[in-house]
Scaffold this active site. Structure first.
Site, PDB file in Angstrom:
ATOM      1  N   PHE A 126      31.117  34.590  46.716  1.00 61.80           N
ATOM      2  CA  PHE A 126      30.724  35.995  46.839  1.00 61.80           C
ATOM      3  C   PHE A 126      31.888  36.971  46.654  1.00 61.80           C
ATOM      4  CE2 PHE A 126      28.317  33.505  50.166  1.00 61.80           C
ATOM      5  CZ  PHE A 126      27.323  33.112  49.278  1.00 61.80           C
ATOM      6  N   CYS A 127      32.851  36.610  45.812  1.00 61.38           N
ATOM      7  CA  CYS A 127      34.025  37.462  45.575  1.00 61.38           C
ATOM      8  C   CYS A 127      34.686  37.859  46.891  1.00 61.38           C
ATOM      9  CB  CYS A 127      33.643  38.697  44.754  1.00 61.38           C
ATOM     10  SG  CYS A 127      33.155  38.304  43.071  1.00 61.38           S
ATOM     11  N   ALA A 128      34.671  36.912  47.829  1.00 63.80           N
ATOM     12  CA  ALA A 128      35.354  37.071  49.118  1.00 63.80           C
ATOM     13  C   ALA A 128      35.900  35.699  49.502  1.00 63.80           C
ATOM     14  CB  ALA A 128      34.403  37.606  50.174  1.00 63.80           C
TER      15      ALA A 128
ATOM     16  N   CYS B  94      34.255  31.804  42.344  1.00 62.62           N
ATOM     17  CA  CYS B  94      33.252  32.740  42.825  1.00 62.62           C
ATOM     18  C   CYS B  94      31.971  32.565  42.023  1.00 62.62           C
ATOM     19  CB  CYS B  94      33.764  34.172  42.700  1.00 62.62           C
ATOM     20  SG  CYS B  94      32.686  35.423  43.388  1.00 62.62           S
TER      21      CYS B  94
END
Length: 480
Positions: A401-403, A421
């Site tokens: 989730f780009c985290a 990601c």
């Protein structure tokens, strides 16, 4: 269109709507969207789209990936479609449509300022996205600025600060710990230089609300400023720059039920005015003159136009303003109440499946928006998400989730472990360093979350009905 209509468009104090003769063309759907939100979901595009199932037949698509991009509100789409034939280049043309578009563009800026509860001297800059907004602010930081950011941030707010001295803070496990962690870090900083804190309002992984007001107070007590990444907060809860006492706020239109690629950076003007333009070009420049030595001198605008060089995305800005107006008129009290009902329904359903582990920083009782990430024992996350789509017509997201740092912390993995990601490499049945995210909002029908809960239960208990394989890093239904 009459001159009176044009004058009304120019003088509307904070209007996001097109002139009356334009809006009339789409009043039927807009009236439906004005129904009390407590009665059900707001009408959105795609609510009747059907998709094929690998097991045969079709089903209405359950869009449960709002945290990535929310479907556009039907009312917003209708407002934009009604205006589209009348748009022209802003700030430059003497023609009627250019003047009309300029009025609507600047009124959109005022509508967004009202929506965010901005201070009188704040600027609203239209950008491409939250990522663009935070990169703009990063480019405007004073020299030798210190930046403090939690590892829990989305990459849009974790990564832009490349030219600053950055302190990355460990993931807190309670809201109070977040405040004390920040206070300790700020107390140890060089007190003489500028400093900025960047924090999310709601996690794009867990949905949990962060103590923004308390973090802002801590930042200001130590002489720092604070920017709020409201990409996941603004679509679900009211955001007030003044009430939260933040210096800037950034968000994206495509998460706020607007259909086009535009974003917002709103807040204090001084750092923005002192910085070189984010992009150099027409619109950002007030005056350009030749010097006797053959060079050029440039006088840049001090307004938001300083960082909006080129022909701006007028329709994108207008669609954001239309979304702000639609959400305000629907009423956040009703929207929040209904979303909390959906959150409780999903969490209760997942709690009945022992193999499901919901990811959380602050615990089960933490207030949150409609974003829930989880893993399923014995399942590769990409495999599970693929089966939800192919066999049930449910769209969720799987990955990091780009985290990346946050998800790895929540999964208890080695920080150096490889993972991409949204592109897990593990095959179906193999362990993957990824999770599954379900997210929803103002346009989500009860049936969609009920179908999701049923699908999770059936997949865990009965397994997938179809065979899957890995293709280009994604799990997909096998053919043949």
């Amino acid at each position: 269109m009459s001159a009176a209509t044009s004058a009304a468009a120019r003088t509307a104090p904070a209007a996001a709507s097109a002139p009356a003769s334009v809006v009339a063309a789409s009043s039927a759907e807009a009236s439906a969207a004005d129904a009390p939100a407590a009665c059900g979901p707001l009408p959105v595009l795609g609510r009747d789209v059907t998709v094929p199932l690998v097991t045969g037949g079709e089903v209405i698509y359950a869009a449960l990936d709002y945290a990535a991009s929310a479907p556009a509100l039907q009312r917003v789409w209708d407002d934009v479609a009604a205006y589209a034939p009348y748009y022209g280049s802003v700030h430059r043309g003497a023609g009627y449509l250019s003047q009309l578009s300029t009025d609507l563009f600047e009124n959109a800026r005022r509508t967004v300022a009202d929506f965010l509860g901005c201070r009188a001297d704040d600027q609203v800059v239209f950008t491409r996205s939250t990522t663009d907004s935070l990169n703009l602010l990063a480019a405007a930081l004073p020299a030798d600025c210190q930046v403090f950011v939690f590892e829990t941030e989305h990459h849009a707010s974790l990564l832009p600060w490349r030219d600053a001295r950055v302190t990355y803070l460990d993931a807190p496990r309670t809201p109070a710990e977040a405040v004390t962690t920040l206070e300790r870090a700020l107390a140890a900083r060089d007190p003489h230089g500028p400093a900025l804190v960047c924090v999310t309002g709601a996690s794009n992984v867990t949905g949990e609300l962060w103590p923004v007001q308390e973090l802002a107070a801590a930042a200001h007590a130590h002489g720092a400023r604070i920017v709020l990444d409201a990409a996941q907060l603004a679509p679900h809860h009211p955001v007030s720059v003044q009430d939260l006492d933040v210096d800037w706020v950034a968000f994206s239109g495509h998460k706020l039920y607007a259909p086009f690629g535009a974003g917002v950076l709103a807040g204090r003007a001084d750092w923005l005015r002192a910085a070189d333009p984010y992009l150099a070009g027409g619109g950002a420049s007030r005056r350009v003159t030749r010097r006797t030595d053959g060079g050029v001198d440039v006088e840049w605008h001090d307004s938001a136009a300083r960082h909006e060089a080129g022909s701006p995305n007028v329709i994108g800005a207008y669609s954001i303003a239309a979304a702000c107006k639609a959400l305000t008129e629907a009423g956040f009290d009703a929207l929040v109440a209904r979303e909390e009902y959906l959150i409780a329904k999903v969490r209760a359903g997942l709690a009945e499946v022992p193999e499901v582990r919901v990811l959380s920083l602050f615990g089960d009782d933490a207030p949150r928006v409609g974003v829930i990430s989880f893993v399923v024992e014995g399942w590769n996350s990409s495999h599970f998400a693929a089966a939800l789509s192919a066999e049930y017509g449910i769209g969720v997201r799987d990955g990091l989730f780009c985290a990346h740092p946050l998800v790895r912390t929540l999964l208890g993995s080695d920080p150096g472990t490889q993972g991409e990601c949204g592109a897990p490499e593990a095959a179906p049945g193999e362990k993957s360093l990824n999770a599954i995210r379900v997210s929803f909002g103002a346009g989500t029908p009860d049936e969609h979350v009920e179908r999701f809960v049923t699908a999770v239960r059936e997949l865990v208990r009965e397994g997938a009905k179809w065979r899957y394989r890995t293709e280009d890093g994604r799990c997909v239904p096998a053919v043949g």
